[in-house]
Design an enzyme around this catalytic site. Structure first.
Site, mmCIF file in Angstrom:
data_model
loop_
_atom_site.group_PDB
_atom_site.id
_atom_site.type_symbol
_atom_site.label_atom_id
_atom_site.label_comp_id
_atom_site.label_asym_id
_atom_site.label_seq_id
_atom_site.Cartn_x
_atom_site.Cartn_y
_atom_site.Cartn_z
ATOM 1 N N SER A 20 -18.123 17.463 0.028
ATOM 2 C CA SER A 20 -18.277 18.924 0.017
ATOM 3 C C SER A 20 -18.366 19.376 -1.434
ATOM 4 C CB SER A 20 -17.090 19.600 0.715
ATOM 5 O OG SER A 20 -17.250 21.012 0.728
ATOM 6 N N HIS A 24 -3.143 10.277 5.546
ATOM 7 C CA HIS A 24 -2.034 9.423 5.107
ATOM 8 C C HIS A 24 -1.463 8.577 6.244
ATOM 9 C CE1 HIS A 24 0.635 7.896 2.243
ATOM 10 N NE2 HIS A 24 1.579 8.806 2.234
ATOM 11 N N ASP A 54 -2.939 4.522 2.345
ATOM 12 C CA ASP A 54 -1.807 4.590 1.417
ATOM 13 C C ASP A 54 -2.250 5.226 0.095
ATOM 14 O OD1 ASP A 54 -0.044 3.373 3.182
ATOM 15 O OD2 ASP A 54 -0.662 1.360 2.549
#
Length: 481
Positions: free
Chosen positions: A397, A454, A458
């Protein structure tokens, strides 16, 4: 031979479609390849072409109606053939689906659909009540037994539709409504406002359809209770002048329904934000070398490349190096993809849409530029097909053209990440020279921010990934090999 036109299934997850516009009226000719109607999908409005020549004999739903995919919406045939059997088949199919047994969905003013509606026999003489009519009756306090006893259905196959319930409720005097346990007809907003202000709906004259009490009626009643006749006169004058006021007196410029594409986008983003724990990583990129390379590339070819095209190629190479980012979480399974499909967000008439450059791992920067440019033109014209805005594995974006210095993007599910790209601005930067000494120089700098899911990604992996994109953009010759 007459053909039943159905609501098309335009995407894997599409279960129903909203009819936005009929391009042809009943009785008008249509040729193969001409636009017959447009449908609202989850991202845009799409024009649907006629599959053959003929005359529009019957339109079974109206503009604004939603209907399950593969159900009939129109009949196209020869102008002189008898379509009674085809129309009966279409209406029978509609009658089997609970979402479209309302008269609003099947009734057509002065059309062949009206003529045949009463010719279809009901099953066992039982009153048919549409889900919308049953829901509306519940809101008004009218039981199913009362519907069967007191309401005459005007919908498909003599079924009771929402319009019949509203007409019945509005025709009853207050004492009769109380006798059968019904409440005055009112919009949900008006009913909530009346309850909050302890106003008796039976004592308020409705000005809406079929005598329904509206928000404006409640506002007028509240103004009268608060300030007497003078306030009512003032309120009426404001209404006559076209002024709309909020409950606390603010003048309203416009009321826009939260619906359609905007609501779909909002629902998807809210689901993403509150389902996937978002984690953010920002890097500052020196574009000196990239801008020079771009200038040289554009000087020797007709097809121009943009900074976004180079960013897309950098993302592709990073995704190939870190395939954990080129993945989806589907239920309890993490699916990693070898194919890289890069979505690039663009503003379209119906809202933000993300055209997808498919198989980008096999394309050069200039090939990505050619494909993305064509997709952007179709997006701005509202002509993208579902295949062209679905199937992405990673999204970019870029709001740099609007001067935005930094922003946070929401993941486009079921992808694992999205890269927010900000504007390029000249800034002082510390430059390390070949001999190890440092100096301050003005360089074109750009912020990029990676948002990751998440649950799967990680922090270390995300940091390595966004740093890889930074390194590729700062040594852009690596993007050309």
């Amino acid at each position: 031979m007459a053909e039943i036109i159905v609501m098309p299934k335009l995407g894997f997850n599409m279960s129903e479609g909203k009819l936005v516009n009929w391009y042809k009226k009943e009785g008008e000719s249509v040729r193969k390849g001409e636009n017959l109607f447009s449908v609202e999908t989850d991202k845009t409005n799409m024009d649907i072409e006629a599959t053959g020549d003929g005359v529009v004999r019957s339109l079974l739903i109206k503009e604004g109606d939603s209907i399950a995919v593969t159900l009939p919406i129109a009949i196209v045939g020869d102008s002189t053939e008898d379509i009674s059997a085809v129309l009966a088949e279409a209406l029978a199919l509609l009658g089997k689906d609970s979402k479209v047994c309302d008269c609003e969905a099947t009734g057509q003013t002065e059309s062949t659909a009206d003529a045949l509606m009463t010719a279809v026999k009901s099953d066992g003489g039982r009153a048919k009540i549409s889900p919308r009519a049953r829901r509306k009756a519940g809101e008004l306090g009218i039981s199913s037994d009362d519907l069967c006893r007191f309401v005459t259905g005007t919908g498909f196959d003599g079924g009771i539709c929402e319009k019949d319930v509203l007409a019945y409720a509005a025709s009853l005097p207050a004492d009769t409504r109380q006798k059968i346990g019904a409440a005055a007809a009112a919009t949900p907003v008006a009913r909530n406002m009346a309850a909050a202000e302890n106003l008796d709906l039976d004592g308020i004259a409705g000005t809406g359809a079929n005598g329904k009490v509206t928000k404006q009626d409640i506002q007028a009643a509240m103004a009268g209770a608060a300030a007497g006749g003078a306030a009512r006169t003032c309120q009426q004058a404001e209404m006559n002048a076209g002024v709309k006021l909020s409950q606390d007196g603010k003048e309203i410029l416009e009321e826009v329904p939260y619906a359609g594409v905007r609501k779909i986008i909002g629902d998807r983003l809210a689901q993403s934000k509150f389902t996937a724990p978002h984690l953010y990583f920002t890097q500052k990129v020196d574009l000196t070398n990239l801008l020079e390379l771009r200038r040289e590339v554009n000087a020797v070819q007709e097809q121009k490349t943009s900074v976004t095209d180079f960013i897309a190629k950098a993302a592709v190479k990073a995704l190939q190096k870190y395939p954990e980012m080129n993945a989806s979480l589907l239920g309890d399974t993490i699916v990693k993809y070898k194919t890289v499909n890069v979505g690039i967000a663009v503003a379209a008439p119906g809202g933000l849409i993300v055209p997808v450059v498919k198989n980008a791992e096999a394309k050069t920067v200039t090939e990505i530029a050619a494909v993305s440019s064509a997709l952007f033109e179709k997006a701005r014209a509202g002509k993208l097909t579902p295949d062209e805005y679905t199937g992405g594995t990673f999204t970019i974006s870029n709001l740099g053209m609007f001067g935005i210095e930094n922003f946070t993007a929401i993941i486009n599910p079921p992808e694992m990440g999205i890269l927010a790209v900000s504007s390029t601005k000249d800034e002082p930067a510390v430059i390390v020279k070949a001999d190890g000494t440092k100096e301050i120089a003005i360089r074109p700098m750009m912020n990029i921010q990676l948002t990751t899911d998440h649950r799967v990604i990680d922090g270390l992996l995300a940091a390595q990934f966004v740093t890889e994109i930074k390194d590729l953009l700062e040594r852009p010759v690596a993007l050309m090999v």
